[in-house]
Write an enzyme that holds these catalytic residues in place. Sequence first.
Site, PDB file in Angstrom:
ATOM      1  N   LYS A 121       0.849  -1.201   0.000  1.00  0.00           N
ATOM      2  CA  LYS A 121       0.000   0.000   0.000  1.00  0.00           C
ATOM      3  C   LYS A 121       0.884   1.250   0.000  1.00  0.00           C
ATOM      4  CE  LYS A 121      -0.262  -0.265   5.022  1.00  0.00           C
ATOM      5  NZ  LYS A 121      -0.998  -0.822   6.158  1.00  0.00           N
TER       6      LYS A 121
ATOM      7  N   TYR B 194      16.258  29.560   8.330  1.00  0.00           N
ATOM      8  CA  TYR B 194      15.034  30.232   8.783  1.00  0.00           C
ATOM      9  C   TYR B 194      14.991  30.333  10.299  1.00  0.00           C
ATOM     10  CZ  TYR B 194      12.874  29.824   4.168  1.00  0.00           C
ATOM     11  OH  TYR B 194      12.569  29.939   2.848  1.00  0.00           O
TER      12      TYR B 194
HETATM   13  C1  LIG Z   1      -0.194  -1.840   6.746  1.00  0.00           C
HETATM   14  C2  LIG Z   1      -0.759  -3.113   7.209  1.00  0.00           C
HETATM   15  C3  LIG Z   1       0.075  -4.228   7.447  1.00  0.00           C
HETATM   16  C4  LIG Z   1       1.572  -4.161   7.403  1.00  0.00           C
HETATM   17  O1  LIG Z   1       2.044  -3.632   8.625  1.00  0.00           O
HETATM   18  P1  LIG Z   1       3.615  -3.504   8.926  1.00  0.00           P
HETATM   19  O2  LIG Z   1       3.676  -3.000  10.312  1.00  0.00           O
HETATM   20  O3  LIG Z   1       4.153  -2.531   7.943  1.00  0.00           O
HETATM   21  O4  LIG Z   1       4.176  -4.867   8.741  1.00  0.00           O
HETATM   22  C5  LIG Z   1      -0.537  -5.426   7.742  1.00  0.00           C
HETATM   23  N1  LIG Z   1      -1.889  -5.524   7.840  1.00  0.00           N
HETATM   24  C6  LIG Z   1      -2.699  -4.474   7.655  1.00  0.00           C
HETATM   25  C7  LIG Z   1      -4.189  -4.644   7.783  1.00  0.00           C
HETATM   26  C8  LIG Z   1      -2.168  -3.237   7.352  1.00  0.00           C
HETATM   27  O5  LIG Z   1      -2.991  -2.185   7.174  1.00  0.00           O
END
Ligand SMILES: *Cc1c(COP(=O)(O)O)cnc(C)c1O
Length: 364
Positions: A35, A257
């Site tokens: 994702k 800044y």
């Molecule tokens: C993002 C996500 C993962 C992966 O989690 P990590 O901590 O990056 O391993 C697994 N399951 C779900 C439902 C997620 O949303």
Amino acid sequence: MTRPTNAIINTSALQNNLQQVKNNAPQQKIMAVVKANAYGHGAARVANAIANDIDAFAVCCLEEALQLRDIYITQPIVILEGFFHPDELPIIIKQDLQIVISTATQFKQLTKATLEKPVNIWIKVETGMHRLGFNPKDAISIYQLAQQNSNIADPIRLMSHLACADDLNSDVTTQQTKIFSELVQHLKVTEASLANSAGILGWPETYFDWVRPGIMLYGASPFPNSVAEDDDLQPVMQLQSQLISVKRCYKGETVGYGATWACPQTMPIGVIAVGYADGYPRHAPIGTPVLVNGKRVPLVGRVSMDMITVDLRNQPNARVGDPVLLWGKDLPAEEIASLSGTIAYELFCNLGGRVKKESFSKLL
Ligand SMILES: *Cc1c(COP(=O)(O)O)cnc(C)c1O
């Protein structure tokens, strides 16, 4: 030549990290979580690099799933947030995507839709995160209703998500696992999934049938105060740039800044072509390490949109064009994240669109 700010994506490190998933959970199927553009690493690049070695991909939404189908990824793809509107369902079916059903609204819309074929679903169960999913009692009735509904394909799968697996002393994971396990047994589910990266690395009892690694694939530790190599992982992303100016500043002159930092003596200041628009955290404090020519130098002054400034007193020979590493091998993203009050996940996801990404497939 253009702006020398690049994220080098090491696909060999990705392979190594996937192997670590398999070493931990050799009996399980692997749902690789890609994702958010594979946590900023480039979904197409990452998916192509590991497609033949995993069992499914997980994404957040339909758009992300379609990006993978567009590049001819044929593996199962699970949409973790399911659908937002029933008009997505025909595309989900056409593209042979699986959806997670987390709410009564989604379930009702799915069961009432007129569909050409049944959809493959995962029922999300609430076991302690209190975010999405059906509580176990409701999950039983939803599961039974789903079995009788012609819009839903067999087998029906179960998923839940761990809230505290990164804390090895917390008993929340044990409680969540117990609740989930009882439900899996009660419903005689054959495909169940609970473990994220922290589950895979720290909690074998969370493995069930499918594991869902995200951050560990990208070579960052899910545990606080740990870095990749503590878990035998290798950083996949190297964020690099160059010195674009080296100048002498005089004692008392302020840099950047807000004039938040003043030179304690006459000294060289380096300017680096990376800033918060590239994903370098604006809250990185004075002293945050940056590698110039492979040696640590401290950040001074505020992070700007396009630049940062560093103290080059321990690099008197540094010149314009010298290589800079912001994070990657030898400078853990976890360390930069922690100093900036965040986690490596966020640094990766915030990588700026203008940062050029290049693949590299040998061990760095
Ligand atoms: C993002 C996500 C993962 C992966 O989690 P990590 O901590 O990056 O391993 C697994 N399951 C779900 C439902 C997620 O949303």
